[in-house]
Design a protein around this motif. Structure first.
Motif, PDB file in Angstrom:
ATOM      1  N   HIS A 244       1.086  -1.178   0.002  1.00 30.45           N
ATOM      2  CA  HIS A 244       0.189   0.142  -0.084  1.00 30.45           C
ATOM      3  C   HIS A 244       0.961   1.346  -0.080  1.00 30.45           C
ATOM      4  CE1 HIS A 244      -3.575  -2.461   0.804  1.00 30.45           C
ATOM      5  NE2 HIS A 244      -2.882  -3.011   1.558  1.00 30.45           N
ATOM      6  N   GLY A 245       2.051   1.233   0.113  1.00 28.86           N
ATOM      7  CA  GLY A 245       3.004   2.447   0.186  1.00 28.86           C
ATOM      8  C   GLY A 245       3.299   2.924   1.507  1.00 28.86           C
ATOM      9  N   HIS A 246       4.358   3.548   1.659  1.00 30.61           N
ATOM     10  CA  HIS A 246       4.858   4.155   2.883  1.00 30.61           C
ATOM     11  C   HIS A 246       3.894   5.015   3.659  1.00 30.61           C
ATOM     12  CE1 HIS A 246       8.777   2.578   2.618  1.00 30.61           C
ATOM     13  NE2 HIS A 246       8.910   2.801   1.358  1.00 30.61           N
ATOM     14  N   LEU A 247       2.963   5.739   2.898  1.00 27.80           N
ATOM     15  CA  LEU A 247       1.947   6.722   3.532  1.00 27.80           C
ATOM     16  C   LEU A 247       1.121   5.855   4.503  1.00 27.80           C
ATOM     17  CD1 LEU A 247       0.943   9.721   3.776  1.00 27.80           C
ATOM     18  CD2 LEU A 247      -0.376   9.252   2.005  1.00 27.80           C
ATOM     19  N   VAL A 248       0.903   4.738   3.735  1.00 32.25           N
ATOM     20  CA  VAL A 248      -0.387   3.937   4.530  1.00 32.25           C
ATOM     21  C   VAL A 248       0.601   3.187   5.717  1.00 32.25           C
ATOM     22  CG1 VAL A 248      -1.537   1.588   4.445  1.00 32.25           C
ATOM     23  CG2 VAL A 248      -1.750   3.424   2.664  1.00 32.25           C
ATOM     24  N   GLY A 249       1.702   2.806   5.552  1.00 29.01           N
ATOM     25  CA  GLY A 249       2.462   2.288   6.600  1.00 29.01           C
ATOM     26  C   GLY A 249       2.671   3.377   7.897  1.00 29.01           C
ATOM     27  N   SER A 250       2.691   4.368   7.514  1.00 30.54           N
ATOM     28  CA  SER A 250       3.126   5.593   8.443  1.00 30.54           C
ATOM     29  C   SER A 250       1.613   5.720   9.213  1.00 30.54           C
ATOM     30  CB  SER A 250       3.340   7.034   7.856  1.00 30.54           C
ATOM     31  OG  SER A 250       4.679   6.928   7.308  1.00 30.54           O
ATOM     32  N   ALA A 251       0.582   5.729   8.656  1.00 30.83           N
ATOM     33  CA  ALA A 251      -0.785   5.682   9.209  1.00 30.83           C
ATOM     34  C   ALA A 251      -0.878   4.642  10.124  1.00 30.83           C
ATOM     35  CB  ALA A 251      -1.730   5.909   7.930  1.00 30.83           C
ATOM     36  N   THR A 252      -0.428   3.677   9.636  1.00 30.52           N
ATOM     37  CA  THR A 252      -0.442   2.292  10.645  1.00 30.52           C
ATOM     38  C   THR A 252       0.187   2.433  11.755  1.00 30.52           C
ATOM     39  OG1 THR A 252      -1.052   1.011   8.532  1.00 30.52           O
ATOM     40  CG2 THR A 252      -0.324  -0.395  10.773  1.00 30.52           C
ATOM     41  N   LEU A 253       1.413   2.962  11.863  1.00 29.28           N
ATOM     42  CA  LEU A 253       2.240   3.173  12.778  1.00 29.28           C
ATOM     43  C   LEU A 253       1.727   4.191  13.865  1.00 29.28           C
ATOM     44  CD1 LEU A 253       5.768   3.194  11.359  1.00 29.28           C
ATOM     45  CD2 LEU A 253       4.790   1.468  12.751  1.00 29.28           C
ATOM     46  N   ALA A 254       1.175   5.235  13.129  1.00 29.96           N
ATOM     47  CA  ALA A 254       0.392   6.303  13.971  1.00 29.96           C
ATOM     48  C   ALA A 254      -0.681   5.722  14.723  1.00 29.96           C
ATOM     49  CB  ALA A 254       0.006   7.444  13.342  1.00 29.96           C
ATOM     50  N   GLU A 255      -1.491   4.831  14.141  1.00 28.27           N
ATOM     51  CA  GLU A 255      -2.700   4.282  14.799  1.00 28.27           C
ATOM     52  C   GLU A 255      -2.238   3.239  15.789  1.00 28.27           C
ATOM     53  OE1 GLU A 255      -6.756   1.881  13.162  1.00 28.27           O
ATOM     54  OE2 GLU A 255      -5.562   3.040  12.054  1.00 28.27           O
ATOM     55  N   PHE A 256      -1.169   2.441  15.644  1.00 29.21           N
ATOM     56  CA  PHE A 256      -0.659   1.703  16.555  1.00 29.21           C
ATOM     57  C   PHE A 256      -0.236   2.396  17.938  1.00 29.21           C
ATOM     58  CE2 PHE A 256       2.637  -0.789  18.677  1.00 29.21           C
ATOM     59  CZ  PHE A 256       1.804  -1.799  19.088  1.00 29.21           C
ATOM     60  N   GLY A 257       0.505   3.544  17.505  1.00 32.52           N
ATOM     61  CA  GLY A 257       0.721   4.365  18.995  1.00 32.52           C
ATOM     62  C   GLY A 257      -0.388   4.826  19.823  1.00 32.52           C
ATOM     63  N   HIS A 258      -1.537   5.113  19.296  1.00 30.78           N
ATOM     64  CA  HIS A 258      -2.803   5.291  20.053  1.00 30.78           C
ATOM     65  C   HIS A 258      -3.238   3.973  20.650  1.00 30.78           C
ATOM     66  CE1 HIS A 258      -3.044   9.498  18.780  1.00 30.78           C
ATOM     67  NE2 HIS A 258      -3.212   9.102  17.284  1.00 30.78           N
ATOM     68  N   LEU A 259      -3.192   2.897  19.681  1.00 31.79           N
ATOM     69  CA  LEU A 259      -3.809   1.810  20.636  1.00 31.79           C
ATOM     70  C   LEU A 259      -2.853   1.100  21.609  1.00 31.79           C
ATOM     71  CD1 LEU A 259      -4.423  -1.525  18.278  1.00 31.79           C
ATOM     72  CD2 LEU A 259      -2.838  -1.888  20.028  1.00 31.79           C
ATOM     73  N   LEU A 260      -1.414   1.349  21.287  1.00 29.15           N
ATOM     74  CA  LEU A 260      -0.568   1.106  22.549  1.00 29.15           C
ATOM     75  C   LEU A 260      -0.723   1.806  23.815  1.00 29.15           C
ATOM     76  CD1 LEU A 260       2.036  -0.714  23.281  1.00 29.15           C
ATOM     77  CD2 LEU A 260       3.086   1.149  22.588  1.00 29.15           C
ATOM     78  N   ARG A 261      -0.918   3.320  23.564  1.00 31.51           N
ATOM     79  CA  ARG A 261      -1.268   4.041  24.974  1.00 31.51           C
ATOM     80  C   ARG A 261      -2.657   3.392  25.474  1.00 31.51           C
ATOM     81  NH1 ARG A 261      -1.235   8.356  21.929  1.00 31.51           N
ATOM     82  NH2 ARG A 261       0.919   9.265  22.532  1.00 31.51           N
ATOM     83  N   ALA A 262      -3.670   3.225  24.781  1.00 29.48           N
ATOM     84  CA  ALA A 262      -4.935   2.835  25.210  1.00 29.48           C
ATOM     85  C   ALA A 262      -4.820   1.623  26.150  1.00 29.48           C
ATOM     86  CB  ALA A 262      -6.038   2.771  24.168  1.00 29.48           C
TER      87      ALA A 262
END
Length: 379
Positions: A244-262
């Protein structure tokens, strides 16, 4: 020096009051320079130029301001005071629409009154409560940018006569010094936060981790408390980038950061994006069993999570579920072992703890991924 005794809130108490940008915002990190000393000096010098029986610096409550409370709901906090009632007033709160201080805070217009009891804006209850007799008041606003954040006021001009317009102008200059002091404190906190924060995930970065972990090790040794480190890596993350490309990869990492904090949900924990798709969680006061249970929750939550379920920032809905999992390593330091205190520096202990958790994560990869591996900390 004027010889007056000035009371001021300690830097630790001033920190939360300075949670503001120039339009009110900020972090909870305490300023790294003696803000209380600076405010004391400013108030002392103001009294030297305009001798008064008492005086105060009052700042508003940034939490109420951030919540959009109106002036009537705002509160001004006495953060620095001198005079016979200084200790009684320090830390006290008044409504932002109360008295002459409230009028200046509300309007931004300086006030001089040399017969306080004839002023309809004067709040009599303070004199009634303290036995003080207010005769004259000089009060000016303190601003950060275009926002009024408090006032500085002097009470009962010494040496006969009342306050003058020239003295009002002098006090406005001192108010500007206070404004600059607060702005410098805010800027220092903001810069410190930026250089220690990962822009993508919003978590701390590796620089902050290498500062923080030795401090947690030192505290663990001093208090004889457990200290656990979770090191995790996202499995199959490369497939996301490739498909899907690096932009989607970056969005996935950002979403995982929120998930980890929660999932972690602990104020005392330090959450770090270590680099790429690697993350670290530092858990003070946490034994191996508790750390393992938390790591399992992280693993199971990640496995079940549907990434990019909603479109965002030009990225379409992708519903990436069942692709991203986590390989996790855990290491726990048990500070009761005397050898830890005597044979290693705090920094070397911190690095060994992190390295052992990292090696445990790679062991999870070797076991087939999406598992948790616990490695003993060899002291």
């Amino acid at each position: 020096m004027s010889g007056i005794e000035i009371e001021c809130l300690a830097a630790e108490s001033l920190g939360p009051i300075l949670e503001r940008q120039r339009q009110v915002d900020g972090s909870r990190e305490i300023p790294r320079f003696p803000l209380d000393t600076l405010l004391i000096t400013i108030l002392e010098k103001a009294n030297e130029f305009v001798p008064s029986a008492s005086g105060s610096i009052l700042l508003d409550d940034p939490i109420l301001k951030r919540e959009g409370q109106g002036v009537g709901e705002q509160q001004l906090i006495f953060v620095c005071c001198f005079g016979t009632s200084a200790k009684a007033f320090l830390g006290e709160r008044i409504k932002g629409n109360k008295g002459i201080a409230g009028a200046v805070y509300r309007t931004g217009v300086s006030r001089i009154t040399n017969d306080a009891y004839k002023s309809h804006e004067f709040a009599h209850e303070f004199d009634s409560r303290t036995g003080h007799s207010t005769q004259s008041i000089l009060c000016v606003a303190i601003r950060i940018g275009s926002s009024i954040c408090g006032v500085i006021e002097l009470v009962n001009r010494r040496g006969g006569g009342g306050y003058t317009e020239g003295e009002r102008e002098l006090l406005e200059i001192f108010a500007q010094y206070i404004s600059s002091t607060i702005q410098n404190a805010v800027d220092a906190k903001r810069i410190a936060k930026v250089v220690r924060t990962d822009d993508l995930s919003g978590l701390s970065n590796d620089r902050f981790l290498h500062e923080r972990l030795p401090l947690e090790v030192e505290r663990s040794l001093r208090t004889r408390a457990f200290l656990s480190v979770i090191f995790l890596d996202l499995d199959r993350f490369k497939e996301i980038n490739d498909a899907h490309g690096h932009l989607v990869g970056s969005a996935t990492l950002a979403e995982f950061g929120h998930l980890l904090r929660a999932v972690v949900g602990r104020d005392e924990a330090t959450l770090v994006r270590y680099g790429g798709d690697e993350f670290v969680v530092v858990l003070p006061g946490t034994d191996e069993e508790t750390a393992w249970a938390l790591a399992e929750r992280i693993r199971l939550t990640t496995q079940a999570h549907c990434f990019l379920e909603a479109p965002a920032a030009g990225i379409p809905t992708l519903n990436l579920q069942g692709i991203i999992t986590t390989s996790i390593g855990i290491c726990t330091m048990i500070p009761s072992r005397e050898s830890l205190v005597d044979t290693d520096s705090v920094i070397s202990l911190a690095m060994r703890l992190l390295k052992t958790a990292d090696e445990a994560m790679y062991a999870s990869k070797a076991r087939g991924k999406n598992v948790v591996t616990v490695a003993p900390f060899l002291g």
